[in-house]
Design a protein around this motif. Structure first.
Motif, short mmCIF file in Angstrom:
data_model
loop_
_atom_site.label_atom_id
_atom_site.label_comp_id
_atom_site.label_asym_id
_atom_site.label_seq_id
_atom_site.Cartn_x
_atom_site.Cartn_y
_atom_site.Cartn_z
N ARG A 1 -24.86 26.31 42.49
CA ARG A 1 -23.73 25.54 41.97
C ARG A 1 -23.58 24.21 42.68
N GLN B 1 -26.38 28.77 37.89
CA GLN B 1 -25.38 29.70 38.40
C GLN B 1 -25.60 30.04 39.87
N LEU C 1 -19.71 25.43 33.90
CA LEU C 1 -19.34 25.81 35.27
C LEU C 1 -17.93 25.37 35.65
#
Length: 416
Positions: free
Chosen positions: A405, A402, A281
Motif C-alpha cells: 500500500r 494490496q 484503496l
C-alpha cells in the motif's frame, strides 16, 4: 582484496630463521637490507594481487566480456517496465546493469531484484542521470556492455503538454547522449522503448508499422525525434536496432515480486490502472475519467492494453533477434481496443470495489482511438500477447497493490 587479506593474516612473529645475540650486531646491516628487500617484495606482491582481484576498478565481472553471457545495460531499470524487464533478463541468465536517476523509478524495486539474484556478477545498480554526458561516458568506459535496452524517459502525455521542454530534454537529448556513448565504446545492439504516441491520431485502425507518424503531443514528438536519431545513425553504422512502439501497459509480475508504484505527486498524470487502484484503496476519493465526447462507441477513449509480462517478452525476443546492420520496428499490442469505461468496469470487478467515477473534460494532447496491428511482430519475432484477459491482468496487479500500500516504501527508507 583477498590477496592482501591473506598476506596480512600471516603472523609477524613466525619466522623460519633466527639469529644468536653474538651475530646480531655484526649482521644488523645485512638484516636491515634483507627486511627492506622483503618489504619491497611484499609490497609488489600486494599491488599485483590487488590489481588482479575482482574488486579492483576495471576488472569486475561487469567490466569484461564473457563468452556465453550477454551484459545488458537497462536504462530506467528501476521503473515499472524497466524493473520487470530486468527480472526477465536475469531469469534468462543475462548480466544486467541498471542506470537510473530515481526521478521516476524505485530503489525498492532494485532491492527486490538484488534479493532475487544475489550472485556476484549478475546485477549492479548505478545511480546516474543520462543527461550527464560525462557520467554516461564513464559508465560505458568502466563496463563491458553487449547491448542496451533504453527505457529511461518521462512518459506522461498530460505532463508533456505542461512541460514540453523537459520532455524534449529528457527523452530526445538523453537518447542522443546514450547513442554517442554507444558509438564511442563500440556497443552495437540497441533495443529502443518507443510508443504508439508517435502515430498521433491516425485516420485508420488498426495501426500498422507503416501508419504515418504524426504525433500530437510533446511526449510523442520527443519519442519520434529519438527514433529519427537512431535511424539516421544506424545508416552509417553496423548497429543492430530494434524499435518497439507499444501501447498502454498494465499488470505486474504474476509471482508478486514487482508492481507499479508511481510517485504520489505524479498520480494526476499516471496510468489509468494506478488511478483505479488508488481509488479502490481509498487513497483517492474516486476516479476521474477525462473525456466522454470522443467519436467512439461509448464516448470514452479506446486503447490497446498490453500486459507488462507480454511487453517484456517482446523486448527479450527483440534482443535475441537483433542483427548487425539491420533495423526492426514493431508494434507491441494485443490488436484489440478497449474503452476507458470498459477498463473501469474491469477494474471494479478485479478489485471488488464499486469505485466512484467522475467524468471530466478531455485531457490536452489525448486522442480518441488507438489500437495495434501486431501481425508483423508475430511474423518476424514469433511474438504474440498471451495475457489478454483485461480483468485478470488487473487482478494480478491488484494483489501486489494490496500487499504494498506504500509502494516500495519511501526512497529514503529503501536506502537505509
Amino acid at each position: 582484496m583477498l590477496g592482501l587479506g591473506r598476506i596480512r593474516a600471516q603472523p609477524r612473529t613466525s619466522r623460519s630463521w633466527s639469529f644468536s645475540e653474538m651475530d646480531f650486531d655484526s649482521k644488523r646491516k645485512s638484516n636491515f637490507a634483507g627486511k627492506l628487500l622483503l618489504a619491497t617484495c611484499l609490497t609488489v606482491m600486494c599491488i599485483i594481487m590487488i590489481r588482479h582481484s575482482p574488486g579492483f576498478s576495471g576488472l569486475s565481472e561487469f567490466s569484461r566480456h564473457e563468452p556465453g553471457v550477454t551484459h545488458v545495460l537497462v536504462t530506467g531499470g528501476a521503473g515499472y517496465i524497466g524493473s520487470h524487464a530486468t527480472l526477465r533478463l536475469l531469469k534468462d541468465s543475462h548480466r544486467v546493469t541498471i542506470v537510473d536517476n530515481l526521478s521516476r523509478g524505485n530503489l525498492g524495486a532494485v532491492k527486490v531484484l538484488q534479493e532475487q539474484f544475489p550472485e556476484p556478477g549478475r546485477l549492479q545498480f548505478i545511480y546516474a542521470d543520462l543527461g550527464d554526458a560525462k557520467a554516461v561516458n564513464k559508465i560505458f568506459s568502466e563496463n563491458a556492455f553487449d547491448a542496451v535496452i533504453h527505457f529511461a524517459a518521462v512518459a506522461y502525455v498530460g505532463e508533456s503538454t505542461q512541460e514540453p521542454l523537459r520532455y524534449y530534454h529528457n527523452i530526445t537529448a538523453n537518447t542522443l547522449v546514450v547513442l554517442e556513448a554507444m558509438a564511442a565504446h563500440g556497443v552495437k545492439t540497441l533495443i529502443y522503448s518507443s510508443t504508439c504516441a508517435t502515430y498521433g491520431e491516425p485516420e485508420k485502425m488498426p495501426i500498422t508499422e507503416e501508419t504515418p507518424q504524426v504525433p500530437i503531443n510533446p511526449y510523442g514528438k520527443a519519442k519520434k525525434m529519438s527514433e529519427d536519431f537512431i535511424l539516421d545513425f544506424s545508416k552509417t553504422s553496423d548497429m543492430a536496432v530494434m524499435i518497439l512502439r507499444y501501447f498502454n501497459v498494465i499488470g505486474s509480475d504474476p509471482n508478486g515480486r514487482l508492481g507499479e508504484a508511481p510517485r504520489p505527486e505524479l498520480r494526476e498524470h499516471g496510468r489509468i490502472s494506478g488511478a483505479c487502484f488508488d481509488a479502490a484503496l481509498g487513497i483517492l476519493p474516486g476516479l476521474k475519467v477525462k473525456g466522454t465526447d470522443y467519436k467512439t462507441a461509448d464516448g470514452t477513449c479506446v486503447r490497446d492494453y498490453i500486459d507488462v509480462t507480454d511487453l517484456v517478452d517482446a523486448h527479450v525476443k527483440a534482443l535475441a533477434k537483433a542483427t548487425p546492420g539491420k533495423v526492426g520496428i514493431y508494434n507491441v499490442g494485443t490488436g484489440k481496443g478497449r474503452s476507458v469505461k470498459e477498463f473501469v468496469d474491469a477494474c471494479k470487478k478485479a478489485t471488488g470495489v464499486d469505485i466512484k467515477v467522475e467524468y471530466l473534460d478531455r485531457r490536452p494532447g489525448d486522442y480518441a482511438e488507438v489500437f495495434s496491428d501486431p501481425s508483423k511482430i508475430y511474423r518476424e519475432l514469433n511474438w504474440t500477447a498471451q495475457y489478454t484477459d483485461l480483468e485478470q491482468s488487473l487482478r494480478t496487479a491488484w494483489r501486489w497493490q494490496q500487499k504494498h500500500r506504500n509502494g516500495y516504501g519511501s526512497p529514503l527508507a529503501m536506502a537505509i
